[in-house]
Write a protein that holds these residues in place. Structure first.
Motif, PDB file in Angstrom:
ATOM      1  N   ARG A  33       0.839  -1.191   0.000  1.00  0.00           N
ATOM      2  CA  ARG A  33       0.000   0.000   0.000  1.00  0.00           C
ATOM      3  C   ARG A  33       0.880   1.249   0.000  1.00  0.00           C
ATOM      4  NH1 ARG A  33       0.447  -2.610   4.564  1.00  0.00           N
ATOM      5  NH2 ARG A  33       0.997  -1.535   6.498  1.00  0.00           N
ATOM      6  N   CYS A  90       6.006   3.515   0.714  1.00  0.00           N
ATOM      7  CA  CYS A  90       5.475   2.207   0.304  1.00  0.00           C
ATOM      8  C   CYS A  90       5.688   1.217   1.452  1.00  0.00           C
ATOM      9  CB  CYS A  90       6.191   1.719  -0.959  1.00  0.00           C
ATOM     10  SG  CYS A  90       5.506   0.196  -1.639  1.00  0.00           S
ATOM     11  N   TRP A 101       8.496   2.635  -7.939  1.00  0.00           N
ATOM     12  CA  TRP A 101       7.356   3.545  -8.045  1.00  0.00           C
ATOM     13  C   TRP A 101       6.947   3.705  -9.501  1.00  0.00           C
ATOM     14  CZ3 TRP A 101       4.581   5.473  -4.037  1.00  0.00           C
ATOM     15  CH2 TRP A 101       5.146   5.367  -2.773  1.00  0.00           C
ATOM     16  N   ASN A 112      -1.971   9.079 -10.773  1.00  0.00           N
ATOM     17  CA  ASN A 112      -2.238   7.814 -10.079  1.00  0.00           C
ATOM     18  C   ASN A 112      -0.903   7.125  -9.803  1.00  0.00           C
ATOM     19  OD1 ASN A 112      -3.525   5.656  -8.964  1.00  0.00           O
ATOM     20  ND2 ASN A 112      -4.177   4.765 -10.892  1.00  0.00           N
ATOM     21  N   ASN A 134       1.441   4.133  -8.024  1.00  0.00           N
ATOM     22  CA  ASN A 134       1.513   2.764  -7.508  1.00  0.00           C
ATOM     23  C   ASN A 134       2.937   2.500  -7.046  1.00  0.00           C
ATOM     24  OD1 ASN A 134      -0.388   2.720 -10.090  1.00  0.00           O
ATOM     25  ND2 ASN A 134      -1.204   1.267  -8.618  1.00  0.00           N
ATOM     26  N   CYS A 135       3.051   1.676  -6.017  1.00  0.00           N
ATOM     27  CA  CYS A 135       4.369   1.181  -5.646  1.00  0.00           C
ATOM     28  C   CYS A 135       4.385  -0.331  -5.812  1.00  0.00           C
ATOM     29  CB  CYS A 135       4.765   1.581  -4.228  1.00  0.00           C
ATOM     30  SG  CYS A 135       3.902   0.723  -2.912  1.00  0.00           S
ATOM     31  N   THR A 147       1.914  -5.392  -6.656  1.00  0.00           N
ATOM     32  CA  THR A 147       1.660  -3.977  -6.940  1.00  0.00           C
ATOM     33  C   THR A 147       0.552  -3.479  -6.035  1.00  0.00           C
ATOM     34  OG1 THR A 147       2.296  -4.322  -9.248  1.00  0.00           O
ATOM     35  CG2 THR A 147       1.077  -2.316  -8.736  1.00  0.00           C
ATOM     36  N   SER A 148       0.743  -2.299  -5.501  1.00  0.00           N
ATOM     37  CA  SER A 148      -0.269  -1.717  -4.624  1.00  0.00           C
ATOM     38  C   SER A 148      -1.433  -1.188  -5.447  1.00  0.00           C
ATOM     39  CB  SER A 148       0.339  -0.568  -3.811  1.00  0.00           C
ATOM     40  OG  SER A 148       0.595   0.546  -4.663  1.00  0.00           O
ATOM     41  N   GLU A 149      -2.526  -0.919  -4.775  1.00  0.00           N
ATOM     42  CA  GLU A 149      -3.608  -0.206  -5.415  1.00  0.00           C
ATOM     43  C   GLU A 149      -3.159   1.223  -5.694  1.00  0.00           C
ATOM     44  OE1 GLU A 149      -7.118  -0.361  -3.118  1.00  0.00           O
ATOM     45  OE2 GLU A 149      -7.397  -2.545  -3.335  1.00  0.00           O
ATOM     46  N   GLY A 150      -3.739   1.792  -6.752  1.00  0.00           N
ATOM     47  CA  GLY A 150      -3.339   3.138  -7.125  1.00  0.00           C
ATOM     48  C   GLY A 150      -3.783   4.166  -6.090  1.00  0.00           C
ATOM     49  N   ARG A 151      -2.933   5.136  -5.854  1.00  0.00           N
ATOM     50  CA  ARG A 151      -3.273   6.254  -4.982  1.00  0.00           C
ATOM     51  C   ARG A 151      -3.295   7.513  -5.825  1.00  0.00           C
ATOM     52  NH1 ARG A 151      -3.313   7.031   0.501  1.00  0.00           N
ATOM     53  NH2 ARG A 151      -3.366   9.210   1.157  1.00  0.00           N
TER      54      ARG A 151
END
Length: 668
Positions: free
Chosen positions: A328, A348, A362, A387, A389-390, A400-404
């Motif tokens: 995340r 991250c 990133w 958007n 992601n890390c 892969t994290s959800e997009g922030r």
């Protein structure tokens, strides 16, 4: 037939006893071994209770002689008077008395004395023969260990080691193989002659199956005389239960895992197994557990081996190798609203990874940015919005994290005015001017201005001109406002052209003016030509005697001298390239005749008398140095033009110039 048995018993009883009222108490059999002693505890009761013992004889393997009505056998001891021991019987002592005690001590004893002893006791009026059994062995007696019916782990139990022997003055000792304190006691009475050692302890499961010995020690010689050994049967649950992972390599997420349940000891034997695992398994009641497609977060597994009790093994962690989980993006120490220019830090994080050695990457809108756990913006700009992601990876895989979504708030910027369909249009069409730009939060008010910065009182994003007029040509700009500030666009120019109808009217008017101007110009030119012609004729006449004149002619290309045999020119060999030639044709009369040597021209080069009446004159440009032959400059204000000298090559008077003759002026 039935009376015969009791009769025989009665006769036998009468043979050994003269009275039925004597009562003896002593052990049925006494035990000892070669060289040891023997102690015979004995009590008796004389019938009537008033008589006293007068004589006591101890026989060995006695027999009753029916003929002589007496007992025969080896006499071991004889006392004429109770308490008096014959000298030959020093090893046997009568320790009793005349009324009740008949205890006898023998030391040492021999194997030969094993068998039956007969104790013949008489009083004044009565007599009795009492039988005592001896069991004398060659070797010392072995102790006997008495165990309880069941021995349970950690439950206190008492074990007894017994020896059917006890003889005061003869020192023996019973020892246990366990190093536990024991209590030794001696039982010496008319019912039991023995030595006992009691061992009280709490057995452990490790005692199960081990041998326990009780040893007979010679206290004086410090040696083991005999011993007895038994195996301990300690009831206990399964011990040292362990859960073993059979997979030899590190376990990865999704692998099949086999585990086995093992134990060290169990009494009674293990009859079933139990497993503690949250998941899918096969044969849960057996000692082997198969986990198919193990999860990354598989819980610890433990098993139990059971007999009448169950023993659980310590839990074993499967340590499933997996890619990073719960990746995340966290926003660190920034306000809820991010304005342009703020400092922003993204970090991250993840919850679990096996192995723990990871790398961070990133992405912005799916495009790689950098490597590292943190992404920092010292002064964030609107271009940084997007958007994010890390990605975290280890040797197993990548997650892969959800997009922030990072939103950056800023005042309107990059405003411009776009013109549709284009910035150059014909009057009467529809034109839409749009104020374009970006802002966050969105723009809520637009204002339009013309090139004179006059507010057009229009507040929408689009300014519609329908139909557009030529008078609306000019520059336009807009102003946009949001909650954070104001932005202004540069001016954009709109050009409006006349339409076909307007152009037609304008052309008609213009054509009329042009025709009028052309007519006036035509007549002006005509009049000018007439005037110039009159002037030119006058000038020729005035300059004919001076041999110089101005030449005017139409721009007509003439053939060079070499191409026309009827032409005559003057040639200056010094400036060959700068010479221009012109041929003037005049009507020649019959009286004209050439003169030899005129104008410096050889006679052979002069024109023929039979020519068509033309005369050639030359016009040359004055060179930078020197001069041309037959050229005299009379126009200092125009040194670039020189005129040729007119030489009359005919005989007689030169005829008057006709109006059809045209003159030329040549510039090089």
């Amino acid at each position: 037939m039935h009376l015969l048995g009791p009769s025989l018993l009665l006769l036998e009883y009468l043979a050994f006893s003269d009275s039925s009222d004597w009562n003896f108490e002593h052990p049925g059999t006494l035990y000892s071994w070669e060289g040891a002693c023997i102690w015979i505890p004995c009590r008796y009761t004389i019938p009537g209770g008033r008589s006293m013992l007068e004589n006591m004889t101890l026989y060995h393997n006695y027999q009753y002689d029916k003929t002589h009505k007496r007992f025969n056998g080896t006499i071991l001891y004889e006392a004429v008077k109770a308490g008096e021991i014959l000298p030959q019987h020093d090893r046997i002592r009568f320790l009793g008395d005349k009324r009740s005690n008949c205890t006898i001590h023998i030391y040492p004893v021999s194997v030969k004395e094993s068998g039956g002893l007969g104790l013949r006791m008489t009083t004044k009026n009565d007599k009795w023969m009492e039988k005592i059994n001896l069991n004398i062995s060659k070797t010392p007696l072995s102790p006997h260990i008495q165990l309880p019916p069941e021995i349970h782990e950690s439950q206190e139990v008492t074990l007894t080691c017994s020896l059917n022997f006890s003889c005061p003055g003869y020192q023996i000792q019973l020892k246990w193989s366990l190093e536990e304190p024991a209590v030794t006691s001696t039982l010496l009475n008319t019912k039991t002659v023995s030595t006992q050692s009691k061992l009280t302890f709490q057995p452990q499961w490790t005692h199960h199956g081990k041998n326990l010995s009780c040893q007979l020690w010679d206290h004086e010689d410090k040696q083991i005389l005999s011993e007895e050994t038994v195996g301990l049967d300690v009831k206990h649950p399964p011990k040292e239960v362990t859960t073993m992972i059979q997979n030899p390599t590190p376990i990865r997420e999704g692998d099949s895992v086999t585990l086995s349940c093992n134990y060290n000891s169990s009494n009674p034997r293990v009859t079933r197994y139990e497993w503690n695992f949250q998941g899918v398994w096969k044969n849960p009641l057996r000692e082997v557990l198969i986990i198919e497609k193990v999860r990354w977060d598989a819980s610890p597994v433990s098993c139990a081996a059971c007999n009448q009790w169950c023993s659980w093994a310590p839990s074993v962690n499967l340590d499933v190798q997996h890619a990073p989980r719960d990746v995340r993006v966290q926003q660190i120490s920034t306000p809820s609203e991010i304005h342009s220019g703020h400092r922003v830090l993204l970090r991250c994080n993840f919850s679990s990874s096996r192995p723990r050695d990871v790398r961070f990457f990133w992405q912005k809108n799916g495009i790689f940015l950098k490597e590292g756990q943190e992404l920092s913006f010292d002064a964030i700009s609107p271009e940084d919005a997007g958007n994010y992601n890390c990605l975290v990876n280890n040797s197993i895989g990548q997650t892969t994290s959800e997009g922030r979504i990072l939103q950056v708030l800023y005042a309107p910027r990059r405003l411009r005015v776009s013109i549709s369909p284009k910035d150059k249009v014909i009057e009467g069409k529809k034109v839409v001017l749009t104020c374009e730009g970006d802002a966050n939060p969105p723009i809520y008010r637009y204002t339009w201005f013309d090139q004179n910065n006059q507010n057009l009182q229009h507040y929408d994003q689009m300014l519609r001109l329908d139909p557009v007029k030529v008078q609306q040509t000019g520059a336009y700009w807009c102003q946009a406002i949001n909650q954070l500030g104001t932005g202004r666009s540069p001016p954009s120019t709109l050009t409006v052209y006349y339409g076909p109808e307007t152009i037609g009217r304008q052309v008609a008017i213009g054509v009329g003016f042009c025709l009028a101007a052309l007519l006036l110009a035509f007549w002006g030119v005509k009049l000018q030509k007439i005037w110039k012609r009159l002037r030119s004729q006058q000038g020729v006449q005035e300059n004919s005697s001076g041999q110089s004149f101005f030449v005017r002619n139409k721009k007509v290309r003439r053939a060079p001298l070499s191409e026309d045999p009827h032409s005559l020119g003057c040639y200056n060999p010094v400036m060959e390239d700068a010479i221009s030639y012109a041929t003037l044709r005049f009507p020649v009369g019959d009286a004209d005749a050439p003169g030899t040597g005129d104008a410096g021209t050889p006679e052979t080069e002069g024109p023929s008398l039979d020519r068509d009446g033309t005369v050639t004159y030359s016009v040359v440009q004055k060179p930078r140095v020197g001069d041309y032959e037959n050229v005299v400059s009379e126009s200092p204000e125009d040194e670039g033009i020189h005129y040729s000298e007119l030489v009359h090559l005919g005989i007689g008077e030169r005829p008057l110039a006709r109006e059809s003759v045209e003159y030329v002026t040549l510039k090089h």
